[in-house]
Design a protein around this motif. Structure first.
Motif, PDB file in Angstrom:
ATOM      1  N   THR A  21      50.621  55.005   7.009  1.00 17.05           N
ATOM      2  CA  THR A  21      50.002  53.678   6.911  1.00 17.05           C
ATOM      3  C   THR A  21      49.090  53.545   5.703  1.00 17.05           C
ATOM      4  N   THR A  31      56.089  49.165   8.678  1.00 20.05           N
ATOM      5  CA  THR A  31      55.910  48.797   7.280  1.00 20.05           C
ATOM      6  C   THR A  31      56.834  49.680   6.464  1.00 20.05           C
ATOM      7  N   SER A  46      56.162  53.447   7.799  1.00 19.04           N
ATOM      8  CA  SER A  46      55.091  53.585   8.776  1.00 19.04           C
ATOM      9  C   SER A  46      55.528  52.784   9.996  1.00 19.04           C
ATOM     10  N   ASP A  94      52.555  58.981  11.286  1.00 20.21           N
ATOM     11  CA  ASP A  94      52.971  57.713  11.867  1.00 20.21           C
ATOM     12  C   ASP A  94      54.203  57.153  11.171  1.00 20.21           C
TER      13      ASP A  94
END
Length: 180
Positions: free
Chosen positions: A59, A89, A110, A153
């Motif tokens: 992230t 993302t 992410s 993540d």
């Protein structure tokens, strides 16, 4: 596989096909030939494996506009999407190598979907562990090598053609180490 995950996988495969069609130069691949159904479930560790290292967060990471002589333009930017029902993302860029070294597709994802990295690892044929990268070939693309680095993540994935696994793994590990 949900429609969103399938669409993202198809998009990545399409981008990888662009790499194959772009006449990527470079060394001849030493990766084994892709054979459907030969997907291994556990990568084979090598001497450089370091599984105990902590993972970086996808992230807060940003793909660079250039790295180790490989460049992309415009600079990668993040775009919001969904994988299954989880927010994600995605940053994807096609990097051109120095002096005819070829093309590499780099994707940074992410996602809240904790199974996404595992789904990408299952696409690798003959996966082996090289440091933090799990690398293998892609059955859908001739002469391809892809390396996945799992992140806290999400994941970092580097795919190229006309390269060997060790070279791409070193590049992926170095790129991962450079991320903030």
């Amino acid at each position: 596989m949900s429609l969103a995950r399938r669409a993202l996988t198809v998009a990545l495969a399409g981008a990888c096909a662009l790499v194959a069609l772009s006449g990527c130069g470079g060394s001849t691949s030493t990766a084994p030939a892709s054979t459907p159904g030969s997907h291994a479930t556990t990568p084979t560790p090598d001497a450089s494996a370091s599984p105990g290292a902590s993972r970086k967060a996808a992230t807060t990471a940003t793909l660079p506009a250039s790295f180790e002589g490989w460049t992309t333009s415009p600079a990668p930017s993040a775009s919001a999407t969904q994988i299954d029902s989880a927010r994600a993302t995605l940053q994807t860029a096609i990097y051109q190598g120095p002096a005819g070294a070829g093309t590499r597709i780099i994707t940074l994802v992410s996602t809240e979907d904790r199974g996404y990295a595992a789904s990408q690892l299952r696409l690798l044929v003959g996966p082996t562990l090289h440091g933090l990268s799990t690398c293998g070939t892609l059955a859908q693309i001739d002469n391809s090598v892809s390396c996945v680095v799992e992140m806290d993540d999400g994941l970092l994935q580097v795919t190229g053609t006309g390269t060997d696994v060790a070279t791409l793994a070193a590049f992926a590990n170095d790129l991962y180490a450079s991320l903030g």
